[in-house]
Design a protein around this motif. Structure first.
Motif, PDB file in Angstrom:
ATOM      1  N   ILE A   1      -0.749  -2.597  13.123  1.00  0.00           N
ATOM      2  CA  ILE A   1      -0.438  -1.535  12.165  1.00  0.00           C
ATOM      3  C   ILE A   1      -1.078  -1.627  11.284  1.00  0.00           C
ATOM      4  O   ILE A   1      -2.231  -1.802  10.473  1.00  0.00           O
ATOM      5  CB  ILE A   1       0.954  -2.663  11.741  1.00  0.00           C
ATOM      6  CG1 ILE A   1       2.469  -3.377  12.654  1.00  0.00           C
ATOM      7  CG2 ILE A   1       1.308  -1.568  10.167  1.00  0.00           C
ATOM      8  CD1 ILE A   1       2.769  -4.272  11.858  1.00  0.00           C
ATOM      9  N   THR A   2      -0.579   0.028  10.464  1.00  0.00           N
ATOM     10  CA  THR A   2      -1.580   0.176   9.698  1.00  0.00           C
ATOM     11  C   THR A   2      -1.225   0.763   8.560  1.00  0.00           C
ATOM     12  O   THR A   2      -0.532   1.699   8.479  1.00  0.00           O
ATOM     13  CB  THR A   2      -2.366   1.509  10.039  1.00  0.00           C
ATOM     14  OG1 THR A   2      -1.933   2.213  10.773  1.00  0.00           O
ATOM     15  CG2 THR A   2      -3.461   0.417  11.587  1.00  0.00           C
ATOM     16  N   ALA A   3      -1.187   0.583   7.370  1.00  0.00           N
ATOM     17  CA  ALA A   3      -1.291   1.784   6.039  1.00  0.00           C
ATOM     18  C   ALA A   3      -2.461   2.269   5.064  1.00  0.00           C
ATOM     19  O   ALA A   3      -4.183   1.663   5.552  1.00  0.00           O
ATOM     20  CB  ALA A   3      -0.215   1.086   5.078  1.00  0.00           C
ATOM     21  N   VAL A   4      -2.454   2.576   4.535  1.00  0.00           N
ATOM     22  CA  VAL A   4      -3.959   3.662   3.476  1.00  0.00           C
ATOM     23  C   VAL A   4      -3.137   2.836   1.720  1.00  0.00           C
ATOM     24  O   VAL A   4      -2.281   3.527   1.738  1.00  0.00           O
ATOM     25  CB  VAL A   4      -3.717   4.556   4.157  1.00  0.00           C
ATOM     26  CG1 VAL A   4      -5.188   5.414   3.086  1.00  0.00           C
ATOM     27  CG2 VAL A   4      -4.457   4.828   5.486  1.00  0.00           C
ATOM     28  N   ARG A   5      -4.186   2.757   1.364  1.00  0.00           N
ATOM     29  CA  ARG A   5      -3.684   2.573   0.186  1.00  0.00           C
ATOM     30  C   ARG A   5      -4.661   3.848  -0.968  1.00  0.00           C
ATOM     31  O   ARG A   5      -5.692   4.357  -0.307  1.00  0.00           O
ATOM     32  CB  ARG A   5      -4.135   1.657  -0.469  1.00  0.00           C
ATOM     33  CG  ARG A   5      -4.201   1.358  -2.321  1.00  0.00           C
ATOM     34  CD  ARG A   5      -4.224  -0.061  -3.072  1.00  0.00           C
ATOM     35  NE  ARG A   5      -6.053  -0.101  -3.041  1.00  0.00           N
ATOM     36  CZ  ARG A   5      -6.353  -1.414  -3.000  1.00  0.00           C
ATOM     37  NH1 ARG A   5      -5.589  -2.375  -2.836  1.00  0.00           N
ATOM     38  NH2 ARG A   5      -7.850  -0.879  -3.021  1.00  0.00           N
ATOM     39  N   ARG A   6      -3.878   4.320  -1.683  1.00  0.00           N
ATOM     40  CA  ARG A   6      -4.841   5.593  -2.589  1.00  0.00           C
ATOM     41  C   ARG A   6      -4.339   5.656  -4.139  1.00  0.00           C
ATOM     42  O   ARG A   6      -3.018   4.432  -4.071  1.00  0.00           O
ATOM     43  CB  ARG A   6      -4.250   7.095  -1.750  1.00  0.00           C
ATOM     44  CG  ARG A   6      -4.554   7.263  -0.387  1.00  0.00           C
ATOM     45  CD  ARG A   6      -4.044   8.390  -0.088  1.00  0.00           C
ATOM     46  NE  ARG A   6      -5.368   8.938   1.042  1.00  0.00           N
ATOM     47  CZ  ARG A   6      -4.634   9.223   1.837  1.00  0.00           C
ATOM     48  NH1 ARG A   6      -3.090   8.751   2.209  1.00  0.00           N
ATOM     49  NH2 ARG A   6      -4.979   9.546   3.337  1.00  0.00           N
ATOM     50  N   CYS A   7      -5.256   6.223  -4.602  1.00  0.00           N
ATOM     51  CA  CYS A   7      -4.976   6.312  -6.089  1.00  0.00           C
ATOM     52  C   CYS A   7      -4.086   8.111  -6.689  1.00  0.00           C
ATOM     53  O   CYS A   7      -3.943   8.565  -5.610  1.00  0.00           O
ATOM     54  CB  CYS A   7      -5.957   6.615  -6.241  1.00  0.00           C
ATOM     55  SG  CYS A   7      -6.481   6.882  -8.502  1.00  0.00           S
TER      56      CYS A   7
END
Length: 144
Positions: free
Chosen positions: A116-122
């Motif tokens: 399971i993956t996710a990405v944090r961005r500004c």
């Protein structure tokens, strides 16, 4: 009276034996049934669980709750968590919020492994610049 004592004793022992046997039988049957039919569990993963490996069983749900945050006029937001193998882990719910949080629920459908993956961005506010940093989050789930 002596005859009554002697004739009642075997009946008392028989009654005690039947009571003990009847009480033990459901417990033994329950132990066998619980080995076969375990209720589905929910495994909850959060920001701190990045890089973690967990084991789930068929029928279990894996819930991911990622929390975004604000700092110096910038909002750090998560993408909706996704599974690398939707045959093993099928997403049944998921989404993001304006505050930057993201969540998803995955159902363990088949044996195997999935990430399971996710990405944090500004996400900048007006007048602010974001650093060009993307932070990945991932967890491995082994379905047995």
């Amino acid at each position: 009276m002596v005859g009554t004592k002697w004739s009642a004793a075997p009946w008392g022992m028989a009654l005690a034996l039947v009571t003990v046997t009847a009480a033990a039988a459901p417990a033994a049957a329950h132990g066998q049934a619980s080995d076969r039919a375990r209720p589905a569990q929910r495994i909850v993963l959060t920001n701190a669980d990045t890089g973690r490996s967990v084991t789930a069983r068929l029928g279990d749900d894996v819930e991911v709750r990622l929390t975004g945050y604000r700092e110096h006029g910038l909002t750090y937001t998560w993408s909706t968590p996704a599974s690398s193998n939707s045959t093993v882990l099928r997403r049944t719910a998921g989404g993001t919020s304006p505050s930057g949080d993201a969540s998803a629920v995955f159902h363990a459908e088949h044996r195997g492994a999935a990430t399971i993956t996710a990405v944090r961005r500004c996400r900048p506010a007006p007048g602010h610049l974001c650093p060009l940093v993307v932070v990945p989050w991932k967890a491995t789930v082994d379905v047995q």
